[in-house]
Design an enzyme around this catalytic site. Structure first.
Site, mmCIF file in Angstrom:
data_model
loop_
_atom_site.group_PDB
_atom_site.id
_atom_site.type_symbol
_atom_site.label_atom_id
_atom_site.label_comp_id
_atom_site.label_asym_id
_atom_site.label_seq_id
_atom_site.Cartn_x
_atom_site.Cartn_y
_atom_site.Cartn_z
ATOM 1 N N CYS A 82 38.878 75.583 -97.120
ATOM 2 C CA CYS A 82 40.033 76.426 -97.407
ATOM 3 C C CYS A 82 40.777 75.873 -98.629
ATOM 4 O O CYS A 82 41.082 74.679 -98.687
ATOM 5 C CB CYS A 82 40.957 76.469 -96.189
ATOM 6 S SG CYS A 82 42.462 77.434 -96.454
ATOM 7 N N CYS A 85 44.407 74.535 -97.332
ATOM 8 C CA CYS A 85 44.620 73.362 -96.471
ATOM 9 C C CYS A 85 43.425 72.417 -96.397
ATOM 10 O O CYS A 85 43.474 71.429 -95.681
ATOM 11 C CB CYS A 85 45.004 73.814 -95.065
ATOM 12 S SG CYS A 85 43.646 74.582 -94.146
ATOM 13 N N CYS A 130 41.796 81.497 -92.054
ATOM 14 C CA CYS A 130 41.595 80.083 -91.767
ATOM 15 C C CYS A 130 42.299 79.752 -90.443
ATOM 16 O O CYS A 130 43.473 80.079 -90.264
ATOM 17 C CB CYS A 130 42.174 79.234 -92.903
ATOM 18 S SG CYS A 130 42.156 77.454 -92.568
ATOM 19 N N CYS A 133 45.454 77.150 -91.181
ATOM 20 C CA CYS A 133 46.693 77.522 -91.874
ATOM 21 C C CYS A 133 46.982 79.025 -91.863
ATOM 22 O O CYS A 133 48.043 79.451 -92.316
ATOM 23 C CB CYS A 133 46.670 77.021 -93.318
ATOM 24 S SG CYS A 133 45.526 77.891 -94.404
ATOM 25 N N CYS A 153 32.412 88.003 -95.991
ATOM 26 C CA CYS A 153 32.622 88.316 -97.395
ATOM 27 C C CYS A 153 33.958 87.697 -97.810
ATOM 28 O O CYS A 153 35.019 88.231 -97.484
ATOM 29 C CB CYS A 153 32.615 89.834 -97.583
ATOM 30 S SG CYS A 153 32.642 90.365 -99.290
#
Length: 164
Positions: A82, A85, A130, A133, A153
């Site tokens: 991510c 984070c 995510c 976060c 995607c």
């Protein structure tokens, strides 16, 4: 006659505004508002940490233009994390070329992402966030390759690559 034209213009503008407002209302409430995440910041802090383009994607569910991400051509072994984070999200072993213009994967790492219904385009899609976060990553479709048949995607701006 002029009154009719003005009335038509007014009705047309009102209908357009109603469609735009309705589209905004159909979007599910922010998952961040309904669920706590391990990593949390104020909007101003996120803007400072992410910059304008990543903020738009990760925190406002924007979509980057297709075929613009350098991660499309990333073929080394490693992990896609991510961009907000640094939580590990996808193994490079699950990346594939979907031809869509966005980095695509057929499986997320265990407990790395959460999903929710997204009706922002007046059709139901599955939004991927995510799990650490709550950042918007992209969408999940059921037209991917075996063994899962799934296509995560993802926006390249929502990811960073960590080589093995």
């Amino acid at each position: 006659m002029k009154t009719n034209i003005d009335r038509r213009a007014l009705l047309g503008a009102g209908a357009g505004a109603a469609i735009i407002a309705g589209t905004a209302l159909l979007r599910s409430p922010s998952i961040a508002a309904t669920r706590g995440f391990a990593v949390s910041h104020s909007p101003d802090e996120w803007k400072r940490l992410l910059g304008p383009q990543r903020y738009a994607v990760l925190r406002e569910a924007s979509t980057e233009r297709p075929f613009t991400s350098p991660l499309l051509n990333e073929h080394r072994r490693g992990t896609f994390v991510c961009a907000a984070c640094a939580s590990p999200l996808f193994s490079s072993a699950t990346k594939f070329d979907s031809g869509t213009g966005w980095p695509s994967f057929w499986r997320a790492l265990p407990r790395a992402v959460v999903t929710r219904s997204d009706r922002s385009l007046l059709i139901e899609r599955t939004e991927v966030l995510c799990a650490r976060c709550g950042g918007h990553l992209g969408h999940l479709f059921d037209d991917g390759p075996k063994p899962t048949g799934l296509r995560y995607c993802m926006n390249g701006l929502a990811l960073k690559f960590a080589p093995a």
